[in-house]
Design a protein around this motif. Structure first.
Motif, mmCIF file in Angstrom:
data_model
loop_
_atom_site.group_PDB
_atom_site.id
_atom_site.type_symbol
_atom_site.label_atom_id
_atom_site.label_comp_id
_atom_site.label_asym_id
_atom_site.label_seq_id
_atom_site.Cartn_x
_atom_site.Cartn_y
_atom_site.Cartn_z
ATOM 1 N N PRO A 74 0.810 -1.239 0.000
ATOM 2 C CA PRO A 74 0.000 0.000 0.000
ATOM 3 C C PRO A 74 0.833 1.274 0.000
ATOM 4 C CG PRO A 74 -0.975 -1.617 1.470
ATOM 5 C CD PRO A 74 0.358 -2.172 1.056
ATOM 6 N N PRO A 75 1.894 1.399 0.845
ATOM 7 C CA PRO A 75 2.734 2.601 0.753
ATOM 8 C C PRO A 75 3.391 2.776 -0.617
ATOM 9 C CG PRO A 75 3.105 1.512 2.852
ATOM 10 C CD PRO A 75 2.257 0.597 2.031
ATOM 11 N N ILE A 76 3.806 1.658 -1.247
ATOM 12 C CA ILE A 76 4.392 1.748 -2.586
ATOM 13 C C ILE A 76 3.358 2.271 -3.577
ATOM 14 C CG2 ILE A 76 5.271 0.399 -4.529
ATOM 15 C CD1 ILE A 76 6.703 -1.405 -2.545
ATOM 16 N N ALA A 77 2.143 1.727 -3.513
ATOM 17 C CA ALA A 77 1.083 2.156 -4.432
ATOM 18 C C ALA A 77 0.736 3.623 -4.233
ATOM 19 C CB ALA A 77 -0.159 1.291 -4.227
ATOM 20 N N ILE A 78 0.640 4.064 -2.979
ATOM 21 C CA ILE A 78 0.325 5.466 -2.693
ATOM 22 C C ILE A 78 1.443 6.375 -3.199
ATOM 23 C CG2 ILE A 78 -0.009 7.151 -0.846
ATOM 24 C CD1 ILE A 78 -1.340 4.889 0.764
ATOM 25 N N ALA A 79 2.702 5.957 -2.983
ATOM 26 C CA ALA A 79 3.836 6.758 -3.440
ATOM 27 C C ALA A 79 3.853 6.876 -4.958
ATOM 28 C CB ALA A 79 5.141 6.140 -2.939
ATOM 29 N N ILE A 80 3.580 5.777 -5.661
ATOM 30 C CA ILE A 80 3.554 5.811 -7.123
ATOM 31 C C ILE A 80 2.448 6.739 -7.611
ATOM 32 C CG2 ILE A 80 3.050 4.421 -9.177
ATOM 33 C CD1 ILE A 80 4.502 2.112 -7.758
ATOM 34 N N GLY A 81 1.290 6.690 -6.937
ATOM 35 C CA GLY A 81 0.202 7.605 -7.286
ATOM 36 C C GLY A 81 0.591 9.059 -7.086
ATOM 37 N N ALA A 82 1.294 9.352 -5.995
ATOM 38 C CA ALA A 82 1.742 10.721 -5.728
ATOM 39 C C ALA A 82 2.742 11.179 -6.785
ATOM 40 C CB ALA A 82 2.357 10.807 -4.333
ATOM 41 N N HIS A 83 3.649 10.297 -7.186
ATOM 42 C CA HIS A 83 4.614 10.641 -8.230
ATOM 43 C C HIS A 83 3.901 10.914 -9.554
ATOM 44 C CE1 HIS A 83 8.751 9.981 -6.621
ATOM 45 N NE2 HIS A 83 8.060 9.374 -5.670
ATOM 46 N N TRP A 84 2.880 10.130 -9.855
ATOM 47 C CA TRP A 84 2.142 10.317 -11.109
ATOM 48 C C TRP A 84 1.424 11.655 -11.107
ATOM 49 C CZ3 TRP A 84 -3.047 10.764 -12.602
ATOM 50 C CH2 TRP A 84 -3.279 10.620 -13.976
#
Length: 284
Positions: free
Chosen positions: A62-72
């Motif tokens: 979940p933290p990885i997914a949230i971080a990738i979303g923030a980068h996008w």
């Protein structure tokens, strides 16, 4: 090297390498296509390490997914800002406001409170970065305010704050911080590539070709740059990392002065001194 100096050294290294990355990529052309080349290059650089570091534990996805979303989100805002305004207009806003945005978001997301002196240092650093990156001399008077570009630049600063906080959280909760770093780079390219392929369909190859060299150099530099920043996130406050990392505008100006014969000027020298004072307050 003392433990207190290590995160500062990592942030300064990150600032220098991100300046190199931007210097390599900002040669004109299609910003979105350049970001695609940069992101894919970064992923390929860290791919061998995926077989060395432990796989992400279930709680880390979940933290990885949230971080990738923030980068996008950040990359969408950044591309829109650069397409709508001159670099000399939007770059100071997006990078200069980023430390302050990071500090504000970190208060709510990470319970990080810089303190009165820290807030003053952040304000000084943000002001100095804005002043430093403004166009020089007569060019300053010729720049017309583009409200659309400024809005997107402001949103980009918020995007930087979002990904800084989400990345700081991810690298701290990971059982192995290098696992988070590697898998963030491995998956970060997906969103940008999907958008580029969709919006540039029919002309993708023609758009990518001029960006290959700069994008590859930028991608390699980005791995070193943001890898160092992620390590620093695990050692000190997110706002401090962002503030020191945004000194990249200073190193970028130095590269411009040396290789492109762009002058620094008295205003930028004064802004650099103000920036140093603000950063010292953060470390006090």
């Amino acid at each position: 090297m003392s433990e207190s100096f290590l995160p500062v050294a990592l942030c300064l290294f990150s600032a220098i390498t991100v300046a190199v990355a931007n210097f390599a990529v900002k040669r004109g052309g299609d910003v979105l296509s350049a970001r695609m080349v940069l992101s894919i290059t970064s992923a390929l650089c860290v791919l061998p390490f995926a077989f060395i570091v432990p796989l992400p534990e279930a709680a880390l996805w979940p933290p990885i997914a949230i971080a990738i979303g923030a980068h996008w989100i950040y990359q969408v805002f950044m591309v829109r800002a650069l397409h709508r305004g001159d670099l000399s207009l939007v770059f100071p806003v997006m990078r200069g406001l980023a430390p302050l945005m990071t500090a504000i978001i970190a208060v709510f997301a990470l319970n990080e409170y810089p303190g009165m002196l820290g807030w003053l240092g952040l304000l000084l650093a943000s002001l100095a970065l804005l002043v430093f990156a403004l166009p020089q001399g007569e060019d300053l008077g010729k720049k017309k305010l583009n409200q659309s570009a400024l809005i997107w630049a402001g949103l980009t600063a918020i995007g930087i704050g979002l990904y800084s906080v989400t990345d700081a959280y991810g690298v701290r909760v990971a059982e192995n911080r290098f696992t988070f770093i590697v898998w963030l780079f491995l998956l970060d390219w997906l969103g940008t590539t999907a958008v580029t392929v969709w919006t540039r369909r029919g002309q993708l190859i023609a758009r990518l070709r001029p960006q290959l060299v700069g994008g590859i150099v930028g991608g390699v530099s980005s791995v070193f740059s943001y890898g160092a920043a992620l390590l620093a996130f695990s050692m000190t406050q997110a706002a401090t990392v962002t503030a020191i990392r945004e000194t990249s505008v200073v190193f970028g100006a130095i590269l411009g002065a040396v290789f492109l014969k762009e002058g620094l000027g008295k205003r930028r020298i004064a802004a650099a001194i103000l920036l140093a004072a603000g950063l010292l307050m953060l470390e006090a």
